[in-house]
Design an enzyme around this catalytic site. Structure first.
Site, PDB file in Angstrom:
ATOM      1  N   HIS A   1       0.802  -1.233   0.000  1.00 21.90           N
ATOM      2  CA  HIS A   1       0.000   0.000   0.000  1.00 21.90           C
ATOM      3  C   HIS A   1       0.836   1.285   0.000  1.00 21.90           C
ATOM      4  CE1 HIS A   1      -3.466  -2.522   1.004  1.00 21.90           C
ATOM      5  NE2 HIS A   1      -2.771  -3.043   2.005  1.00 21.90           N
TER       6      HIS A   1
HETATM    7  C1  BDR Z   1      -2.891   0.752   5.369  1.00 16.97           C
HETATM    8  O1  BDR Z   1      -3.106   0.243   6.674  1.00 16.97           O
HETATM    9  C2  BDR Z   1      -1.890  -0.031   7.305  1.00 16.97           C
HETATM   10  O2  BDR Z   1      -1.950  -1.245   7.993  1.00 16.97           O
HETATM   11  C3  BDR Z   1      -0.832  -0.016   6.222  1.00 16.97           C
HETATM   12  O3  BDR Z   1       0.402   0.444   6.738  1.00 16.97           O
HETATM   13  C4  BDR Z   1      -1.390   0.932   5.201  1.00 16.97           C
HETATM   14  O4  BDR Z   1      -1.038   2.268   5.501  1.00 16.97           O
HETATM   15  C5  BDR Z   1      -3.527  -0.180   4.369  1.00 16.97           C
HETATM   16  O5  BDR Z   1      -4.889  -0.273   4.601  1.00 16.97           O
END
Ligand code: BDR
Ligand code: CA
Length: 314
Positions: A241
């Site tokens: 992500h």
């Molecule tokens: C987001 O949630 C967090 O767990 C990750 O670092 C990312 O920023 C993804 O949904």
């Protein structure tokens, strides 16, 4: 000219990869890293940012610790996806340099306001609490920023923490609401795009072949994510992500973004943190862009290119 940038994050294994990309490039003038409680508690995210900075040899970049809880909710956590300490299989260690005394929200205001209007980009890789606090204190910060590039939200993909909500927005929906209602220009890279960027064995091995500590750290994060994704979600490959935010700042042409009006559900328990992404909007009537797609192969190529140059003078 280098891109003046601040990264607000909650490392976090995918935050860690995004940070190493930004530390590695000479195209970015990294003004600061600010941290927020999110994936793991705020003391851990601040410590982790210092650890990742030291691994990168970038102690020239100050780290400012920020909010330890959302505006109105209890702190959440996603330790199961990031390891109890937020660094996957990497054990935390004592760093040579710690965080600065100034709180993150104050540092955000100072660092953006002392530069000309429209110059500084802010990346957000976690809950938006720090920026919301800064905007409450200095509302003109919103229009002073060049843009906010945020990982958060979901439309066609559905949520990853509830049926309709993505973790960063769900963790502090009120902060996201305040940011998205402000005059700030916001580019949202939600799950619709980031779920297209998937780790693979070949991609991990490409990073493992790079002989430096930042690349070894990233490879370890990717291996951890891949294992956990299979154990918890049962999917074959983990999504990456937060690194999308750094990729967007360096190479926006890799992303398919469209104008949208983005609002956040704050009142319902069932759909808390849902992002209502409306495409039926005239471009001139909105400040928001929503990512529908991304060229994932090029994103991984970029990650490899950046890490191969980690350690070179910036
Ligand atoms: C987001 O949630 C967090 O767990 C990750 O670092 C990312 O920023 C993804 O949904
Ligand atoms: Ca994150």
């Amino acid at each position: 000219m280098k891109i003046p940038l601040i990264i607000d994050c909650d490392p976090g294994v995918d935050d860690a990869t995004g940070l190493q990309m930004a530390f590695a490039t000479d195209q970015i003038e990294l003004l600061a890293v600010t941290t927020v409680g999110g994936n793991v508690p705020a003391t851990a995210t601040a410590r982790n940012a210092c650890i990742l900075r030291q691994i990168a040899g970038r102690e020239d970049v100050p780290v400012f610790a920020g909010a330890d809880r959302p505006l109105r909710r209890n702190p959440a956590g996603a330790g199961e996806f990031h390891g109890a300490e937020g660094l996957g299989d990497l054990s935390p260690f004592e760093t040579r340099k710690g965080v600065e005394a100034e709180p993150a929200a104050d540092a955000l205001i100072r660092l953006v306001m002392e530069r000309p209007a429209g110059e500084v980009t802010l990346i957000m890789m976690g809950p938006m609490t720090n920026l919301a606090l800064a905007l409450r204190k200095e509302p003109s910060l919103a229009s002073r920023l060049k843009q906010v590039v945020a990982m958060g939200g979901a439309r066609s993909e559905g949520g990853n923490i509830t049926a309709s909500a993505e973790f960063n927005i769900w963790a502090d929906p009120d902060a996201a609401h305040e940011v998205l209602s402000s005059p700030a220009k916001v580019v949202m890279l939600g799950l619709d795009a980031t779920h297209q960027v998937r780790v693979s064995e070949e991609r991990i091995q490409t990073i493992e072949a790079i002989d430096n500590d930042p690349a070894r750290t990233v490879a370890a994060m990717l291996r951890f994510s891949q294992r956990i994704e299979r154990e918890i979600v049962g999917w074959h490959s983990a999504p990456l992500h937060d690194p999308c935010t750094v990729a967007y700042v360096l190479a926006p042409e890799l992303f398919d973004v469209v104008p949208a009006d983005i609002r956040v559900e704050c009142d319902s328990d069932l759909t808390r943190g849902h992002t209502a992404v409306e495409f039926r909007v005239k471009p001139e009537d909105t400040r928001h862009l929503w990512a529908k797609g991304v060229r994932d192969r090029e994103v991984f190529y970029l990650i490899g290119q950046l890490l191969a140059r980690a350690g070179e003078p910036k």
